[in-house]
Enzyme design. Structure first.
Site, PDB file in Angstrom:
ATOM      1  N   ARG A  50       0.811  -0.711   0.208  1.00 19.71           N
ATOM      2  CA  ARG A  50       0.024  -0.494  -0.238  1.00 19.71           C
ATOM      3  C   ARG A  50       0.523   1.392   0.248  1.00 19.71           C
ATOM      4  NH1 ARG A  50      -4.244  -2.794   4.930  1.00 19.71           N
ATOM      5  NH2 ARG A  50      -4.970  -4.134   3.548  1.00 19.71           N
ATOM      6  N   ASP A  52       2.350   4.477  -0.054  1.00 16.08           N
ATOM      7  CA  ASP A  52       1.597   6.209   0.138  1.00 16.08           C
ATOM      8  C   ASP A  52       1.792   7.160  -0.811  1.00 16.08           C
ATOM      9  OD1 ASP A  52       1.833   5.476   2.553  1.00 16.08           O
ATOM     10  OD2 ASP A  52       3.854   6.478   3.722  1.00 16.08           O
ATOM     11  N   ARG A 197      11.339   6.077   4.060  1.00 15.00           N
ATOM     12  CA  ARG A 197      11.588   7.113   4.322  1.00 15.00           C
ATOM     13  C   ARG A 197      12.252   7.342   5.385  1.00 15.00           C
ATOM     14  NH1 ARG A 197       5.663   8.876   2.305  1.00 15.00           N
ATOM     15  NH2 ARG A 197       6.645  11.259   3.114  1.00 15.00           N
TER      16      ARG A 197
END
Length: 251
Positions: A50, A52, A197
């Site tokens: 999933r 972002d 990230r």
């Protein structure tokens, strides 16, 4: 009824991530709409990752069940004629009825790209994070070694992550420079929300000499979000691909 697997590439710039939500158009929603129109039956794909809002993919995986008589390998060609230019199916194939893209053992590989130069190159602006101060690539490489292996990565996850376990295994992590582009490539058995990230943001701080390389070890041991670096922008992140272990062994 048969189960079809799609290998999907997309430019995430114009999408609010993969998963269907109320605040904007998503990749999953777009694929569902065009598959439903193509096959004449209500389709809801199940995605492996999933991603972002703004994150890209070269090899995300999704499956769906269908009664169609269109050969599995031909669905990619037909679907690509309907999809927008920033989403493309790289492959479609039939898989076992019990294959689930999220629950089968796999290795996921992500890349985070950093454009490290005095000025940004316009053609790289949507696919890399611009850092104009010089980055110490050797310090970043040293810091990355502390992330290898099975560890509790709760320090590298967003505070609202809701998972049963924050233990993950990183099999390989590399930091390489080619010209002005620095690439952080990381492979593991799974990643927490925003984990890559946050790793990238931390390694950038090491490259700027804000943190010593050894600080990464301290972040892991602290088991708290507060010590890690900032979350780097989504545009620099790309899901490169997902390798399913059982299939690799069969090959």
């Amino acid at each position: 009824m048969k189960r079809i697997r799609l290998i999907i590439a997309y430019d995430g710039t114009n999408y609010c991530g993969w998963q269907i939500q109320n605040n904007g158009i998503t990749v999953e929603e777009t694929i569902n709409k065009h598959l439903t129109a193509l096959l004449g039956e209500e389709i809801a794909v199940i995605g492996a990752s999933r991603t972002d809002s703004g994150v890209h993919a070269l090899g995300n995986v999704a499956v769906f069940d269908t009664e169609t008589k269109i050969p599995a390998e031909k669905i990619s060609f037909a679907l690509n004629q309907r999809l927008p230019d920033d989403i493309r199916i790289q492959k479609s194939e039939e898989v076992a009825a019990d294959f689930h893209p999220r629950f089968c053992n796999s290795t996921k590989t992500y890349e985070y790209k950093i454009w490290n130069s005095q000025f940004m190159r316009p053609t790289e602006r949507l696919y890399s994070y611009f850092v104009f101060l010089p980055l110490d690539i050797e310090a970043m490489k040293q810091a990355a070694t502390y992330l290898l292996g099975e560890r509790d990565f709760i320090s590298f996850s967003s505070s609202h992550t809701q998972v049963l376990s924050t233990i993950r295994t990183i099999y390989d992590i590399a930091v390489e420079r080619e010209g002005n582009m620095i690439t952080i490539r990381v492979s593991g058995n799974g990643f927490l929300y925003n984990m890559v990230r946050l790793i990238a943001g931390t390694l950038i701080k090491v490259g700027l000499h804000v943190y010593p390389a050894e600080h990464v070890k301290e972040i892991l041991e602290a088991k708290t979000r507060g010590l890690a670096g900032p979350k780097s922008p989504a545009r620099g992140l790309t899901l490169i691909g997902i390798d399913y272990h059982e299939e690799s062994e069969k090959k």
